[in-house]
Design an enzyme around this catalytic site. Structure first.
Site, PDB file in Angstrom:
ATOM      1  N   GLU A 169      27.097  44.360  68.484  1.00  0.00           N
ATOM      2  CA  GLU A 169      26.522  45.104  68.083  1.00  0.00           C
ATOM      3  C   GLU A 169      24.848  44.831  68.448  1.00  0.00           C
ATOM      4  O   GLU A 169      24.123  46.043  68.734  1.00  0.00           O
ATOM      5  CB  GLU A 169      26.381  45.516  66.563  1.00  0.00           C
ATOM      6  CG  GLU A 169      25.679  46.580  65.998  1.00  0.00           C
ATOM      7  CD  GLU A 169      25.855  46.745  64.362  1.00  0.00           C
ATOM      8  OE1 GLU A 169      24.774  47.420  63.675  1.00  0.00           O
ATOM      9  OE2 GLU A 169      26.564  45.828  63.708  1.00  0.00           O
TER      10      GLU A 169
ATOM     11  N   HIS B  42      21.907  53.491  50.479  1.00  0.00           N
ATOM     12  CA  HIS B  42      21.517  52.196  51.254  1.00  0.00           C
ATOM     13  C   HIS B  42      20.064  52.150  51.180  1.00  0.00           C
ATOM     14  O   HIS B  42      19.586  53.074  51.810  1.00  0.00           O
ATOM     15  CB  HIS B  42      22.279  52.138  52.596  1.00  0.00           C
ATOM     16  CG  HIS B  42      22.067  50.958  53.369  1.00  0.00           C
ATOM     17  ND1 HIS B  42      22.022  49.655  52.735  1.00  0.00           N
ATOM     18  CD2 HIS B  42      21.828  50.746  54.683  1.00  0.00           C
ATOM     19  CE1 HIS B  42      21.836  48.820  53.817  1.00  0.00           C
ATOM     20  NE2 HIS B  42      21.515  49.520  54.961  1.00  0.00           N
TER      21      HIS B  42
ATOM     22  N   SER C 252      18.555  45.849  54.837  1.00  0.00           N
ATOM     23  CA  SER C 252      19.607  46.078  56.034  1.00  0.00           C
ATOM     24  C   SER C 252      19.275  44.939  57.093  1.00  0.00           C
ATOM     25  O   SER C 252      19.351  43.857  56.847  1.00  0.00           O
ATOM     26  CB  SER C 252      19.514  47.336  56.374  1.00  0.00           C
ATOM     27  OG  SER C 252      20.915  47.752  57.094  1.00  0.00           O
TER      28      SER C 252
ATOM     29  N   TRP D 162      30.829  47.976  53.602  1.00  0.00           N
ATOM     30  CA  TRP D 162      30.342  47.373  54.928  1.00  0.00           C
ATOM     31  C   TRP D 162      29.363  46.125  54.736  1.00  0.00           C
ATOM     32  O   TRP D 162      29.519  45.208  55.458  1.00  0.00           O
ATOM     33  CB  TRP D 162      29.802  48.244  55.641  1.00  0.00           C
ATOM     34  CG  TRP D 162      29.160  48.000  57.077  1.00  0.00           C
ATOM     35  CD1 TRP D 162      27.929  47.855  57.412  1.00  0.00           C
ATOM     36  CD2 TRP D 162      29.979  47.666  58.325  1.00  0.00           C
ATOM     37  NE1 TRP D 162      27.890  47.378  58.896  1.00  0.00           N
ATOM     38  CE2 TRP D 162      29.175  47.363  59.217  1.00  0.00           C
ATOM     39  CE3 TRP D 162      31.348  47.633  58.397  1.00  0.00           C
ATOM     40  CZ2 TRP D 162      29.666  46.848  60.657  1.00  0.00           C
ATOM     41  CZ3 TRP D 162      31.950  47.477  59.650  1.00  0.00           C
ATOM     42  CH2 TRP D 162      30.748  46.917  60.844  1.00  0.00           C
TER      43      TRP D 162
ATOM     44  N   GLN E  27      31.369  44.038  57.824  1.00  0.00           N
ATOM     45  CA  GLN E  27      30.600  43.559  59.004  1.00  0.00           C
ATOM     46  C   GLN E  27      30.985  42.178  59.153  1.00  0.00           C
ATOM     47  O   GLN E  27      31.009  41.588  58.216  1.00  0.00           O
ATOM     48  CB  GLN E  27      29.331  44.144  59.116  1.00  0.00           C
ATOM     49  CG  GLN E  27      28.591  43.384  60.310  1.00  0.00           C
ATOM     50  CD  GLN E  27      27.136  43.743  60.259  1.00  0.00           C
ATOM     51  OE1 GLN E  27      26.370  43.954  59.440  1.00  0.00           O
ATOM     52  NE2 GLN E  27      26.886  44.539  61.587  1.00  0.00           N
TER      53      GLN E  27
END
Length: 393
Positions: free
Chosen positions: A259, A339, A205, A303, A251
């Site tokens: 962010e 995820h 991530s 995303w 995103q």
């Protein structure tokens, strides 16, 4: 003063680049391109035709990425000292009369270490992919090096304690710097029993974004393993914007700068004009070439911008092809799992890349696959890649 291998490599190349008049500006004025920029064209429009040309072009790309989004690399530290104790490697770094120390826990394989030391994978925070039992794992607390709580944490962390909170280096640049210092310490600390020539880096991530940046910036990383990194990682800014325009909630550059502080503050001025960027993240991945790189993507999470990751790494793959080592670059994209949860169906490609690049085995690493589940968005290569792939000898 300890002169790291990375600095020696940079200095050696500087002499070659100077002889070739290799121009490496931080930005390029007047650039506009809605497609993915050509890896094989210099900033002045001339073609890249040889492997020697590519070294200069690579330096150009590195300068652009630092100039637009990641922030400048800091001056080299004056000293780096490693101390091995039990299952820990402590790294002390000094610069400008200041010092920082950070500790890294290590999980070692059982048995006697090889003479050159164990191969090791540096994991941002902790590994979320299965590391084989004959490879060491070093857990790097990257968030302590450069905080990533929100945009308000910009300039905070050990890196900024050393170089100042006003440094324009992004959090991901700070993390990559930390990886470099760990490798410095491994090189100078035989008691750590780790092989500095067999170092991998991984993260998932947001930390996957950082792992790719580290592999791009640090040439001593033999294998880069970003996992589900999405936009800002193995996805391209332009392609993620296109996915959003097609109705997918992904995103994008405009979202990401609000962010967190993963990118430099200067990147903010470009996120609404992506066509002005003379690079995209296919060129970030290309900085890793010809070293080992395989990224993993998860199409169950829209995303993460699945089409963007696939298209971006397809474009990056062209550089490996041009250099004659396409098997050194892999990509695996599946769904059916949470995820950062590792699906066992990917064990084959992961083990193959580790066996080849960290264990020195002669195995096939021909893995480049996707399930093509892109939330209804279609990847069209001709729409985004309008350049040819040369053979660089």
């Amino acid at each position: 003063m300890k002169l790291s291998a990375a600095l020696l490599a940079i200095a050696a190349f500087a002499n070659v680049a100077s002889a070739q008049d290799c121009d490496t500006p931080a930005t390029v004025s007047g650039y506009s391109n809605s497609a993915l920029p050509d890896p094989f064209t210099f900033n002045d429009g001339s073609p890249v035709t040889t492997a020697e040309d590519w070294e200069c072009r690579r330096s150009q790309i590195l300068a652009l990425i630092q100039g637009y989004e990641s922030g400048a690399a800091p001056p080299e530290p004056e000293s780096v000292t490693g101390t091995a104790s039990g299952n820990s490697l402590s790294v002390q770094v000094s610069y400008g009369g200041k010092s920082i120390t950070f500790n890294n826990s290590i999980t070692y394989p059982s048995g006697t270490a090889p003479a050159e030391g164990w191969p090791v994978i540096i994991a941002y925070e902790f590994p979320s992919l299965p590391i084989p039992s004959n490879v060491a794992t070093l857990s790097f607390q990257n968030s302590a090096m450069g905080k990533q709580d929100s945009t308000s944490s910009r300039g905070q962390g050990l890196f900024y304690d050393l170089y100042g909170s006003s440094s324009n280096a992004s959090a991901m640049t700070a993390w990559a710097w930390g990886v470099s210092r760990i490798i410095d310490a491994i090189e100078s600390t035989p008691d750590a029993k780790l092989n500095p020539a067999a170092v991998g880096v991984t993260g998932c991530s947001r930390n996957g974004k950082g792992a790719l940046m580290a592999g791009a910036l640090e040439p001593r990383v033999a294998l880069t393993l970003p996992q589900e990194s999405g936009s800002g990682g193995d996805a391209c800014w332009r392609l993620s914007r296109y996915e959003e325009q097609q109705g997918s909630q992904v995103q994008t550059a405009t979202e990401i700068v609000g962010e967190n502080c993963w990118f430099s503050a200067g990147f903010d001025q470009y996120v609404n004009n992506l066509d002005s960027l003379p690079y995209d993240h296919h060129l970030l991945a290309a900085l890793v070439a010809p070293r080992g790189l395989i990224s993993y993507a998860n199409t169950d999470y829209v995303w993460l911008s699945g089409m963007s990751s696939f298209g971006c790494m397809t474009a990056a793959h062209a550089v490996y092809e041009a250099l004659g080592v396409p098997e050194n670059h892999g990509f695996e994209q599946v769904g059916g799992h949470s995820h950062c949860q590792w699906p066992s169906q990917l064990d084959g490609s992961l083990n193959a890349f580790i066996n080849k690049f960290l264990l020195g085995q002669d195995v096939s690493t021909d893995y480049f696959e996707s399930n093509n589940q892109f939330n209804g968005v279609t990847w069209s290569e001709s729409q985004w890649i309008n350049w040819e792939t040369p053979t660089l000898n």
